[in-house]
Enzyme design. Structure first.
Site, PDB file in Angstrom:
ATOM      1  N   ARG A 108       0.847  -1.187   0.000  1.00  0.00           N
ATOM      2  CA  ARG A 108       0.000   0.000   0.000  1.00  0.00           C
ATOM      3  C   ARG A 108       0.892   1.250   0.000  1.00  0.00           C
ATOM      4  O   ARG A 108       1.623   1.483   0.964  1.00  0.00           O
ATOM      5  CB  ARG A 108      -0.913   0.020   1.234  1.00  0.00           C
ATOM      6  CG  ARG A 108      -1.916  -1.131   1.296  1.00  0.00           C
ATOM      7  CD  ARG A 108      -2.960  -1.022   0.186  1.00  0.00           C
ATOM      8  NE  ARG A 108      -3.842  -2.165   0.158  1.00  0.00           N
ATOM      9  CZ  ARG A 108      -5.073  -2.173   0.666  1.00  0.00           C
ATOM     10  NH1 ARG A 108      -5.536  -1.092   1.273  1.00  0.00           N
ATOM     11  NH2 ARG A 108      -5.825  -3.245   0.574  1.00  0.00           N
TER      12      ARG A 108
ATOM     13  N   SER B 285     -11.492  -6.941   6.735  1.00  0.00           N
ATOM     14  CA  SER B 285     -12.537  -6.320   5.934  1.00  0.00           C
ATOM     15  C   SER B 285     -12.996  -7.358   4.917  1.00  0.00           C
ATOM     16  O   SER B 285     -12.178  -7.975   4.230  1.00  0.00           O
ATOM     17  CB  SER B 285     -11.989  -5.089   5.217  1.00  0.00           C
ATOM     18  OG  SER B 285     -13.002  -4.445   4.481  1.00  0.00           O
TER      19      SER B 285
ATOM     20  N   GLU C  22     -10.035  -2.455  13.563  1.00  0.00           N
ATOM     21  CA  GLU C  22     -10.353  -3.393  12.492  1.00  0.00           C
ATOM     22  C   GLU C  22      -9.196  -4.355  12.230  1.00  0.00           C
ATOM     23  O   GLU C  22      -8.052  -3.947  12.130  1.00  0.00           O
ATOM     24  CB  GLU C  22     -10.655  -2.617  11.211  1.00  0.00           C
ATOM     25  CG  GLU C  22     -10.849  -3.473   9.976  1.00  0.00           C
ATOM     26  CD  GLU C  22     -10.351  -2.778   8.715  1.00  0.00           C
ATOM     27  OE1 GLU C  22      -9.844  -3.483   7.829  1.00  0.00           O
ATOM     28  OE2 GLU C  22     -10.444  -1.537   8.642  1.00  0.00           O
TER      29      GLU C  22
ATOM     30  N   ARG D  24      -1.422  -6.564  11.985  1.00  0.00           N
ATOM     31  CA  ARG D  24      -2.450  -5.853  12.749  1.00  0.00           C
ATOM     32  C   ARG D  24      -3.049  -6.745  13.835  1.00  0.00           C
ATOM     33  O   ARG D  24      -3.188  -6.324  14.988  1.00  0.00           O
ATOM     34  CB  ARG D  24      -3.542  -5.368  11.781  1.00  0.00           C
ATOM     35  CG  ARG D  24      -4.682  -4.606  12.433  1.00  0.00           C
ATOM     36  CD  ARG D  24      -4.310  -3.159  12.753  1.00  0.00           C
ATOM     37  NE  ARG D  24      -4.049  -2.375  11.581  1.00  0.00           N
ATOM     38  CZ  ARG D  24      -4.972  -1.761  10.821  1.00  0.00           C
ATOM     39  NH1 ARG D  24      -6.246  -1.870  11.120  1.00  0.00           N
ATOM     40  NH2 ARG D  24      -4.618  -1.028   9.794  1.00  0.00           N
TER      41      ARG D  24
ATOM     42  N   GLU E 201       0.623   4.273   0.731  1.00  0.00           N
ATOM     43  CA  GLU E 201      -0.032   5.344   1.481  1.00  0.00           C
ATOM     44  C   GLU E 201       0.965   5.958   2.452  1.00  0.00           C
ATOM     45  O   GLU E 201       1.591   5.247   3.235  1.00  0.00           O
ATOM     46  CB  GLU E 201      -1.244   4.782   2.235  1.00  0.00           C
ATOM     47  CG  GLU E 201      -2.310   4.213   1.301  1.00  0.00           C
ATOM     48  CD  GLU E 201      -3.382   3.447   2.048  1.00  0.00           C
ATOM     49  OE1 GLU E 201      -3.243   3.297   3.281  1.00  0.00           O
ATOM     50  OE2 GLU E 201      -4.345   3.001   1.403  1.00  0.00           O
TER      51      GLU E 201
ATOM     52  N   ARG F 152      -0.319   2.113  13.227  1.00  0.00           N
ATOM     53  CA  ARG F 152      -1.089   0.952  12.767  1.00  0.00           C
ATOM     54  C   ARG F 152      -0.988   0.707  11.266  1.00  0.00           C
ATOM     55  O   ARG F 152      -1.688  -0.159  10.748  1.00  0.00           O
ATOM     56  CB  ARG F 152      -2.555   1.110  13.184  1.00  0.00           C
ATOM     57  CG  ARG F 152      -3.250   2.313  12.587  1.00  0.00           C
ATOM     58  CD  ARG F 152      -4.543   2.617  13.338  1.00  0.00           C
ATOM     59  NE  ARG F 152      -5.554   1.610  13.113  1.00  0.00           N
ATOM     60  CZ  ARG F 152      -6.619   1.774  12.334  1.00  0.00           C
ATOM     61  NH1 ARG F 152      -6.803   2.906  11.683  1.00  0.00           N
ATOM     62  NH2 ARG F 152      -7.507   0.817  12.209  1.00  0.00           N
ATOM     63  N   HIS F 153      -0.124   1.461  10.556  1.00  0.00           N
ATOM     64  CA  HIS F 153      -0.029   1.307   9.113  1.00  0.00           C
ATOM     65  C   HIS F 153       1.384   0.939   8.674  1.00  0.00           C
ATOM     66  O   HIS F 153       2.365   1.447   9.216  1.00  0.00           O
ATOM     67  CB  HIS F 153      -0.444   2.601   8.398  1.00  0.00           C
ATOM     68  CG  HIS F 153      -1.911   2.873   8.459  1.00  0.00           C
ATOM     69  ND1 HIS F 153      -2.448   3.726   9.381  1.00  0.00           N
ATOM     70  CD2 HIS F 153      -2.951   2.390   7.718  1.00  0.00           C
ATOM     71  CE1 HIS F 153      -3.769   3.773   9.210  1.00  0.00           C
ATOM     72  NE2 HIS F 153      -4.095   2.968   8.211  1.00  0.00           N
TER      73      HIS F 153
END
Length: 1038
Positions: free
Chosen positions: A452, A612, A609, A660, A454, A460-461
């Protein structure tokens, strides 16, 4: 008195400042804080303490008992040549000028350097006339500067001779000891210890049984064992007794080595010099603990210990460790318990290694029992995920990570060049999973990497993580997918707590938490109902408004919902169903009864979360309509869409982030602890470019003696002046002061300058070497300072790169109260400053003219005398207390100086600027900028702006006015909480007392902008004595 006033303003009592830094009672002898011990390179070969030399030797130790790794293990090792040059007189408090203006030649030497040189050269006593001085090359008596240079050379030669003599003594004693051992020891005694050659693992295969430490038990007392382990910790209790703690992954066992029979004093001497983290092969006998308690308290195995009979090194430590595993095991609970002890002494508390230092030195951190436990549990999650889905009839697949199009709308992707064509790293295996369902695989899962792009620097990323994904056909209801995932999660939770209880308890020491709580029947809560629960609890969004049922939640909302559900339902694990359509990707199936929501769900753990999922659109026309609605190009997904055009059954699935779920299960607080080698937006930093040097022959990357032994080749180190021109910034020019000692790296010639002040080594500025060499250079220097000089290090005024090394590699505390004040000479805003231009015009009207003396063309002797005379006038006119790094020495290093002299029509010198040439990165420094008594208004502004214009015409892109005090205290790394408040108050008191910001205001008028410099100090290294040493270093009282 100024120091007392400044410190008196702090008045912080010890009980109200539990985290303020103070010097410890003892200085550790290596960078780890653990007992220093040279590396073994045979039986008696040890590494020197000051450098990275691999074959230098030490042959004796004191008999002091070492009680803990924070105690100093004293040594009578004689230093291997580390290239130390003394640039100092007998004036320990000699001042030097800091920045622009306010200069003074403030020597306080207790004897004349001229007399010292006379005595060294045996040319008469202090009463001799000038005619008895040594002559220079021109046959004239030497000047004071020439005599100072002579004195430096004499000191360097004397030091060099001392080092050579010490090296000879070391070698003599080593040979003597080795010969003695060779004569006295039998072959059997020699075979009991030593270093195993790296290429000795292809010889005779003996099939010796190896034992694992966790298998040791009291029932095995008397049994001979052979095992490989790391030295976790060692202590010399006496000349005949050494304690070890051996570590094997999660387990540790105590070992004892006692002189008896074939275990000789030579073996003990060799063993006590081994370094922590060395890999050793141990042969011994299990015995009952000999301690008074009847058990071993300092190891995980309590009921037995190992009597060591044979000890061999299989892997040595060849580079100094920033910290060892023993130190990394210190938890916050350990610190609190130590502080609570009645015999605790302030300043001697062990230090918890910061997350940044751990992650920067990841391999060492992964050796800790905590990390070993974390990644065993991670392995268990994958194993249970795989085995459970296998039992439910799933097929494991492996999908490609190079894709021609983005797999999700709105998600950032990493673009790659695929043979000249565009491609992306897969954001998820979503599309290939669905294609497999279209290919009638029925049920599939995958464990693989996900990317990812981002730019999220949060706890948490990650930009790369491991996905646990599954996809399956649906028979009647999409909750079939949800129930399958629910069973899988509960199998994971149950399996982890049953199989990995010991690892969980180990992790809890560093990351305290309660076990996970889940219900037999998992709550499935519609998204809109969850929003109502939040709103009814009084929760508001960041703007103070109730949450919208048709908008996705933010992280803070999710966490708060977790608290609400835990309070109401008593579970950490739950499901949110029916997510809004605008919060889901293009392939999410809409609800048949409410087109605003989807048949999609998220699963949560401890309010965050972890999965998903939901039903996917399996109708090609519906997919194409969604792609057009979201303005996504269908041509980039032709292969994917074709799979549905050819017919695909109803299906759904979900994706789990491995890191996670592991972070939340163990309450690690930062997802990076759950990733083996975490990747985030700051990973993979660009490597510094090696620029063309001003003096290529003085490179540290390719030193003049490259490929040779410098000493044997009879080659000198690169001159400091040339190193400054190659790598230096403004602060490095202060190293030319007589009071500065220069440490040199034996292999590269890299240099670090320091001043011994009140028991501290005050180090100013970055190391003189390429940035990529900072770590090794700083490691060698700090080891020398601590072990051979027995000084406490403080590092002042370093740039961002050096600060990063000290903070992340050595766990130092850093903050900034000073900045290099730089200007782009080609775009100097002072040119457009009306006030400055008015002053310059006034100076021009008064007839002030400027003469330039560029590089290679310094002023002649007559002009120098005139300038020196005006400098004397300026010094006599100066008032107040001075805080500075260097004294005024205009003719120092003239090879790298450019001069500008302003004169009135009658020839009177009214202003003077000396520009110092720095590294290509840093350009030039306004070394001295003086307006003399009686100068017309505007003279200093005129000459400084002129000097900037001249260097700009020569191609310079940056000029510094040197360091100037900042208006406030700015914390850097590893400084927080009460410590920030204390240091901030201290700085305000000192800055106010010494009026440190006066120079800064003057420089700002000339267009200078701040480039922060950092003050760096080791844990417990900045107490009152350190503050006093810094003030004494900088301050010159009139």
């Amino acid at each position: 008195m100024s120091l007392k006033k400044a410190l008196g303003k702090l008045k912080t009592s010890s009980h109200s400042n539990p985290v303020s830094d103070e010097e410890g009672a003892a200085t550790p002898t290596n960078l780890n804080g653990a007992p220093a011990s040279p590396r073994s390179s045979a039986i008696f070969g040890h590494r020197s303490s000051g450098e990275f030399k691999r074959n230098s030797t030490t042959l004796d130790r004191s008999k002091d008992v070492v009680a803990s790794p924070t105690d100093s293990r004293s040594s009578i090792d004689l230093p291997r040549g580390s290239g130390i040059f003394h640039r100092r007189t007998d004036s320990p408090n000699r001042s030097s000028t800091f920045g622009l203006g306010h200069h003074r030649d403030g020597s306080r030497a207790t004897h004349s350097p001229i007399r010292a040189v006379r005595e060294k050269l045996h040319i008469g006593d202090g009463s001799s006339s000038d005619s008895e001085l040594p002559l220079n090359r021109d046959g004239q008596p030497m000047s004071k500067n020439q005599l100072r240079k002579y004195e430096k050379q004499a000191q360097q030669e004397e030091r060099k001779k001392e080092v050579e003599e010490m090296e000879k003594e070391i070698e003599r004693r080593r040979m003597e000891m080795e010969e003695q051992a060779d004569k006295e020891l039998t072959p059997q005694q020699k075979a009991k210890y030593g270093t195993i050659r790296p290429n000795s693992y292809a010889g005779e295969w003996k099939h010796e049984p190896r034992t694992k430490l966790p298998d040791f038990s009291a029932t095995d007392v008397g049994k001979e064992v052979i095992f490989r382990a790391r030295i976790h910790h060692l202590r010399k209790m006496s000349s005949k007794f050494v304690f070890f703690v051996f570590r094997q992954q999660l387990a540790t066992v105590q070992g004892v080595l006692v002189e008896h029979a074939d275990i000789t004093k030579y073996m003990l001497y060799w063993a006590e010099h081994l370094e922590a983290e060395s890999v050793v092969l141990v042969k011994g006998v299990l015995q009952q603990p000999q301690s008074k308690q009847g058990e071993v308290t300092g190891a995980t195995i309590h009921d037995v210990e190992v009597a060591v009979h044979d000890l061999h090194v299989e892997a040595s430590i060849t580079e100094n460790l920033p910290f060892n595993v023993y130190e990394a095991e210190v938890s916050q609970q350990d610190i609190e318990e130590e502080i609570a002890r009645h015999d605790h002494k302030e300043g001697q508390t062990r230090v918890k290694i910061s997350d940044r230092a751990r992650l920067t030195n990841r391999v060492i951190d992964l050796r800790t029992t905590t990390s070993q436990g974390i990644f065993r549990i991670q392995s268990g999650i994958c194993n249970i995920f795989r085995s459970h889905l296998d039992s439910e009839g799933f097929i494991e697949i492996h999908t490609p990570k190079l894709q021609g199009g983005a797999s999700e709308s709105g998600a950032s992707v990493f673009k790659v060049d695929y043979f000249g064509r565009g491609a992306f790293l897969a954001q998820s295996p979503q599309l290939p999973k669905q294609m497999c369902i279209s290919a009638d695989f029925g049920k599939v899962y995958e464990i693989g990497p996900v990317f990812r792009a981002e730019n999220s620097n949060t706890y948490r990323h990650l930009t790369e993580y491991t996905g646990l994904d599954l996809e399956m056909q649906i028979d009647e209801h999409y909750h079939e997918v949800l129930r399958t995932l629910d069973r899988t999660f509960k199998a994971i939770f149950k399996g982890i707590y049953e199989r990995y209880r010991a690892e969980i308890e180990v992790v809890k020491r560093q990351f305290p938490h309660e076990d996970l709580v889940w219900l037999e029947e998992t709550p499935i809560i519609p998204f809109a109902e969850a929003i109502r629960m939040l709103n009814e609890s009084g929760w508001k969004d960041e703007d103070g408004n109730p949450l919208d049922e048709n908008e996705d939640m933010g992280t803070r909302d999710e966490v708060q919902l977790g608290r609400v559900i835990k309070e109401k339902l008593g579970t950490d694990y739950y499901v949110l169903d029916k997510f809004p359509i605008n919060a889901r990707p293009f392939y999410a199936m809409p609800d048949p009864n409410n087109p605003k929501v989807t048949n999609a769900f998220d699963i949560f753990l401890r309010g965050q979360e972890i999965l998903s999922g939901g039903q996917r659109i399996h109708d090609s026309n519906m997919l194409l309509d969604n792609l057009h609605r979201l303005k996504m190009d269908p041509s980039t997904m032709e292969e994917y869409i074709q799979g549905f055009q050819w017919g695909a059954p109803p299906h759904g699935g979900g994706g789990i982030g491995l890191e996670r779920i592991l972070m939340l299960l163990l309450n690690l607080g930062n997802i990076r602890h759950a990733s083996l080698f975490p990747r985030d937006p700051k990973s993979l930093p660009a490597k510094p470019v090696i620029k063309q040097l001003r003096h290529p022959e003085a490179s540290t990357m390719h030193p003049p003696w490259e490929g040779k032994d410098r000493a044997l080749a009879g080659m000198d180190f690169q001159p400091i002046e040339k190193l400054i021109a190659n790598y230096g910034d403004a602060t490095n020019t202060s190293w030319l002061e007589p009071r500065t000692e220069i440490w040199r790296d034996e292999y590269t010639g890299a240099a670090v300058g320091f001043v011994s002040q009140d028991g501290f080594a005050i180090t100013v500025g970055d190391p003189l070497c390429h940035v990529s060499q900072y770590l090794k250079t700083m490691t060698g220097y700090l080891k020398y300072i601590k072990k051979e000089r027995n000084l406490k290090p403080l590092w002042l005024l370093v740039g961002a790169d050096a600060e990063e090394v000290l903070a992340t590699k050595f766990n130092w505390r850093t903050f900034s109260v000073v900045a290099e004040q730089r200007v782009d000479p080609a775009h100097n805003p002072a040119i457009n400053d009306s006030d400055i231009q008015r002053k310059i015009r006034h100076a021009e009207k008064e007839g002030v003219k400027i003469t330039d003396y560029k590089l290679g063309s310094p002023p002649g002797e007559e002009m120098r005398k005139k300038i020196d005379a005006r400098v004397v006038d300026w010094l006599q006119n100066r008032k107040g207390r001075q805080v500075h790094l260097t004294n005024i020495r205009p003719w120092q290093d003239v090879e790298h100086r450019q001069y500008h002299v302003a004169q009135t029509p009658d020839g009177t010198i009214v202003a003077f600027v000396a520009m110092a040439q720095l590294s290509p990165d840093h350009g030039w420094q306004v070394k001295y900028s003086l307006d003399f008594p009686g100068a017309p208004s505007g003279s200093i502004e005129y000459i400084v702006t002129h000097a900037l214009k001249v260097v700009a015409q020569g191609g310079a892109s940056t000029v510094t006015f040197g360091g100037g005090a900042s208006s406030k205290f700015t914390p850097g790394h590893n400084v927080k909480g009460t410590r920030v408040k204390v240091l901030s108050r201290a700085y305000q008191a000192i800055a106010t007392e010494l009026k440190l910001t006066n120079k800064t205001e003057f420089r700002e008028k000339l267009g200078a902008t701040d480039d922060p410099s950092y003050i760096c100090y080791p844990p417990h290294g900045l107490g009152p004595m350190a503050v006093k040493a810094i003030l004494n270093f900088f301050e010159d009282d009139d």
